[in-house]
Design an enzyme around this catalytic site. Structure first.
Site, short mmCIF file in Angstrom:
data_model
loop_
_atom_site.label_atom_id
_atom_site.label_comp_id
_atom_site.label_asym_id
_atom_site.label_seq_id
_atom_site.Cartn_x
_atom_site.Cartn_y
_atom_site.Cartn_z
N ASP A 172 0.83 -1.20 0.00
CA ASP A 172 0.00 0.00 0.00
C ASP A 172 0.87 1.25 0.00
O ASP A 172 0.61 2.21 -0.74
CB ASP A 172 -0.91 -0.03 1.23
CG ASP A 172 -2.04 0.98 1.17
OD1 ASP A 172 -2.40 1.43 0.07
OD2 ASP A 172 -2.59 1.32 2.24
N HIS A 255 -4.30 2.94 -7.01
CA HIS A 255 -5.47 2.70 -6.16
C HIS A 255 -6.75 2.55 -6.97
O HIS A 255 -7.67 1.84 -6.56
CB HIS A 255 -5.60 3.81 -5.11
CG HIS A 255 -4.86 3.50 -3.85
ND1 HIS A 255 -3.49 3.68 -3.75
CD2 HIS A 255 -5.26 3.00 -2.65
CE1 HIS A 255 -3.09 3.30 -2.53
NE2 HIS A 255 -4.16 2.89 -1.85
N HIS A 258 -6.71 -0.98 -7.96
CA HIS A 258 -7.14 -1.76 -6.79
C HIS A 258 -8.66 -1.79 -6.70
O HIS A 258 -9.27 -2.85 -6.50
CB HIS A 258 -6.57 -1.16 -5.49
CG HIS A 258 -7.33 -1.58 -4.27
ND1 HIS A 258 -8.47 -0.91 -3.83
CD2 HIS A 258 -7.16 -2.62 -3.41
CE1 HIS A 258 -8.95 -1.53 -2.77
NE2 HIS A 258 -8.17 -2.56 -2.48
N HIS A 272 -5.72 -5.41 1.04
CA HIS A 272 -5.74 -4.16 0.27
C HIS A 272 -4.38 -3.91 -0.40
O HIS A 272 -4.31 -3.65 -1.61
CB HIS A 272 -6.09 -3.01 1.22
CG HIS A 272 -5.96 -1.65 0.64
ND1 HIS A 272 -6.93 -1.06 -0.14
CD2 HIS A 272 -4.97 -0.72 0.75
CE1 HIS A 272 -6.54 0.15 -0.51
NE2 HIS A 272 -5.35 0.38 0.03
#
Length: 379
Positions: A172, A255, A258, A272
């Site tokens: 992340d 992101h 994601h 995540h």
């Protein structure tokens, strides 16, 4: 007029045994705290939390967490805050607990604090929550007018958790600089509601530098539940530097991809940061990154233990329909992928994702790194 914005939590506390100071810090925020933690987390920190709050003259009232930061779970927690008369709500656990508590605290009109027990995401410091459907699919970002009043991280608690949580946090956090760099080049707005500050962008880059130097020794230390200087630096990079860097530096393609991946049931169950790392690889492909930069990123994050192929997130590279679904969701209107310094279409994302497996597998083979292993979601 050009407005630049930097936001941050009111206080950040980190160190081994920091959990013993939770009560004295919460007492500066409110007098009737509501603690939110699931049974597993409470099983290993509950005793210390109770002792700390009692020593500070605070009542100990705890409620569980349902597992997913969905609208329904947030509304349930609002009810718990209201019914207990709490004036501060404290999240104890991982990013999902923290996101649900931030959203509930905002809706209930009380202050909120976070005590992350893992360093797996950059959620703890931010003024936003990621809300999912009850099935785990990305639904929306919710933005709040302020950041948490307190973020307190006990490094020993983090080191006692499975190392895979720290690995996910590295995935992340590494995206933070790649996305802040892209946002700075495009002059796009950040999650803080303005253009990026020099500070936000610099903190994103510092997070990247700290992780490249310290991730591998830190992960090894945490496998033995040890807190070393490298572990402290990685916890800070994953939690504080990445938190400030993504929010005030900007999000971009990693992101958004994601979020696209969460729309596919085959990826559910992955952390995540695991999915974000694949988004980082795809962002580098979209940027036409220098071969050496892409190779080094794939080699390093593979060594860390992060996915660098579709195969490792449960998607076959020849599954064109699924890849198209991910790409369409990633490039949806309003997604952060539009902070890239060039136009990005679903076709571009699909091409980048499809190209990854063959290239990353060859890079890993040449570096004597393990071949990708297929991921199978447990439904």
């Amino acid at each position: 007029m050009t407005i630049r914005t930097m936001i941050s939590p009111a206080r950040y506390v980190q160190g081994a045994e920091a959990i013993h100071q939770l009560g004295e810090h919460v007492a500066q925020i409110g007098v009737k705290p509501l603690l939110v933690a699931d049974d597993v987390v409470w099983g290993f920190v509950g005793h210390d939390v109770e002792a700390s709050l009692s020593a500070a003259g605070l009542p100990v009232v705890r409620r569980g967490f349902g597992g997913v930061p969905s609208s329904k779970e947030v509304d349930r927690l609002v009810g718990e805050i209201t019914s207990t008369g709490a004036d501060v709500v404290v999240a104890i656990g991982g990013g999902s607990t923290i996101d649900a508590v931030k959203a509930a605290g905002h809706l209930a009109g009380v202050r909120w604090a976070n005590a992350p027990t893992v360093a797996s995401t950059d959620a703890p410091c931010s003024a936003l929550s990621v809300i999912y459907t009850e099935d785990g699919e990305f639904e929306a970002y919710r933005f709040f007018p302020r950041n948490p009043d307190l973020v307190l991280v006990d490094s020993q608690v983090v080191a006692n958790a499975p190392a895979e949580f720290l690995v996910a946090g590295v995935g992340d956090a590494l995206a933070t600089w790649l996305e802040a760099r892209a946002t700075s080049r495009s002059g796009s707005a950040t999650m803080a509601g303005g253009l990026p500050t020099v500070t936000g962008t610099a903190l994103a880059q510092l997070s990247w530098d700290v992780l490249w130097e310290n991730s591998l020794p830190a992960i090894d230390a945490v496998r033995d539940n040890q807190v070393t200087p490298a572990v402290e630096k990685v916890i800070e990079a994953n939690t504080l530097l990445s938190g400030l860097g993504f929010e005030s530096g900007g999000l971009a393609a990693a992101h958004a991809i994601h979020n696209g991946l969460t729309s596919v049931a085959a990826t559910h169950g992955l952390a995540h940061g695991q999915k974000v790392n694949l988004g980082s690889v795809a962002q580098l492909v979209l940027e036409g990154a220098a071969p050496a930069e892409l190779r080094e990123f794939i080699e390093f994050t593979t060594a860390v233990g992060l996915p660098t192929t579709l195969t490792e997130v449960g998607i076959r590279p020849d599954d064109a329909d699924t890849i198209r679904a991910v790409a369409t969701a990633a490039a949806a209107e309003g997604e952060t992928i539009h902070s890239m310094p060039f136009e990005v279409t679903p076709d571009d994302v699909a091409a980048a994702l499809t190209s990854i497996d063959r290239h990353a597998t060859r890079i890993r083979e040449n570096a004597n790194l393990p071949a990708p292993e297929p991921y199978t979601a447990n439904h």
